[in-house]
Design a protein around this motif. Structure first.
Motif, short mmCIF file in Angstrom:
data_model
loop_
_atom_site.label_atom_id
_atom_site.label_comp_id
_atom_site.label_asym_id
_atom_site.label_seq_id
_atom_site.Cartn_x
_atom_site.Cartn_y
_atom_site.Cartn_z
N LYS A 73 0.94 -1.18 0.08
CA LYS A 73 0.02 -0.08 -0.08
C LYS A 73 0.84 1.15 0.20
CE LYS A 73 -3.36 2.44 2.75
NZ LYS A 73 -4.36 2.57 3.87
N ASP A 90 -8.16 1.92 -1.37
CA ASP A 90 -6.96 1.18 -1.29
C ASP A 90 -7.21 -0.35 -2.05
OD1 ASP A 90 -4.37 -0.23 -0.43
OD2 ASP A 90 -5.25 -0.70 1.37
N THR A 98 -5.27 -2.68 -1.63
CA THR A 98 -4.37 -4.20 -0.74
C THR A 98 -5.63 -4.91 -0.04
OG1 THR A 98 -3.65 -2.68 1.05
CG2 THR A 98 -2.14 -3.00 -1.03
N ARG A 139 -6.25 -0.56 -8.40
CA ARG A 139 -4.69 -0.58 -8.33
C ARG A 139 -4.19 0.06 -9.62
NH1 ARG A 139 -0.10 -3.01 -10.40
NH2 ARG A 139 1.89 -2.36 -9.14
#
Length: 301
Positions: free
Chosen positions: A94, A104, A106, A117
């Motif tokens: 992260k 995020d 992750t 991502r």
């Protein structure tokens, strides 16, 4: 112009983002030199390189004395693309989002994780860098493959050495090209289809003929050529350069670049998901760094 020889020094972690290794930063006169600095991995781009590169661009923008930015690579190659197989691949690490407002990746799974991502570190970062209000020159030598093309294409000028070669072989993964899908705009639709359908390399002379690069020079003249162009640009008023860049980018977007990229990004992620369904969760279709290197094809004629 006398060739300048310097050894760029990596910034400290406090100065340049999450790590000091993958990007080096050097200012000479009015030019900031940003160097991809993973030569042992052919400057393949892991996340820490991406965020360090973003920090370097930010530093150059904030420095009022910098008029021009040069993006280049250390070692034998400019960039072999995104990191899909080195020991330093950090896809699950992260980092604070800077390109987009998105959650995020992750703590997500499957398509949600990939979309989060790649929205941030691929399309988001490249779009952020395309809008840098200072001229950016890509100094290309050796390999410029897949994700390396994305870095070159966000730059305003591309100057290549005569030993440079280019490729986007990711159709071998069942994927329609890299995430920053500018192919039809920088190459024209028929050349774009040719390089994508075959996955083959094309050389600097072809890139010049097709209008993708501005200049091709012998390898030992590359740095001097880039420095000469940067010097001439630096004589122009900074605001004039920023507004001119914005004007041309607006025209390109009006011709459909941004909308086309949004549409293709969706098909890109459909391809990832289709791979994952049939390859035991492997969104890359069974390809890795070694197989992608061997599949880049011969130099096209």
């Amino acid at each position: 112009m006398v060739c300048r020889v310097t050894i760029p020094s990596p910034l400290s972690a406090a100065e340049l983002g999450p790590d000091t290794t993958p990007v080096a930063y050097d200012v000479v006169g009015a030019t900031a030199y940003i160097t991809l600095n993973r030569p042992e991995f052919r400057n393949s781009q892991n996340s820490v390189m991406t965020y360090s590169l973003d920090a370097a661009f930010g530093r150059a923008v904030d420095d009022a004395g910098v008029k021009v930015i040069v993006l280049r690579g250390a070692g034998k190659h400019f960039s072999a693309g995104h990191d899909i197989g080195t020991p330093e691949r950090d896809v699950d690490v992260k980092y604070p989002n800077t390109a987009t407002l998105y959650w995020d990746h992750t703590d997500r799974v499957g398509g949600d994780q990939r979309l989060a991502r790649e929205t941030e570190v691929y399309v988001g970062m490249c779009r952020r860098w395309r809008e840098i209000p200072k001229p950016v020159i890509a100094q290309i030598h050796g390999a410029c493959i897949a994700g390396g093309l994305m870095l070159a294409w966000i730059c305003d000028f591309i100057v290549a050495s005569d030993d440079a070669f280019f490729s986007d072989p990711v159709a071998r993964m069942g994927i329609p090209g890299v995430e920053y899908f500018a192919h039809a705009f920088v190459l024209g639709p028929r050349r774009a289809k040719e390089i994508l359908f075959t996955g083959e390399r094309f050389g600097a002379a072809e890139a010049l003929e097709w209008g993708m690069v501005n200049h091709v020079v012998p390898r030992d003249q590359l740095e001097a050529k880039v420095d000469d162009i940067a010097g001439r640009i630096a004589e122009m008023p900074q605001l004039g350069l920023a507004l001119t860049k914005k004007a041309v980018n607006i025209c390109e977007d009006q011709m459909g670049l941004r909308n086309a990229m949004d549409s293709v990004f969706g098909w890109h992620h459909f391809a990832h998901s289709a791979n994952a369904e049939t390859m035991g969760g492997d969104s890359l279709g069974g390809m890795d760094a070694k197989s992608m290197k061997s599949s880049a094809g011969k130099q096209s004629s």
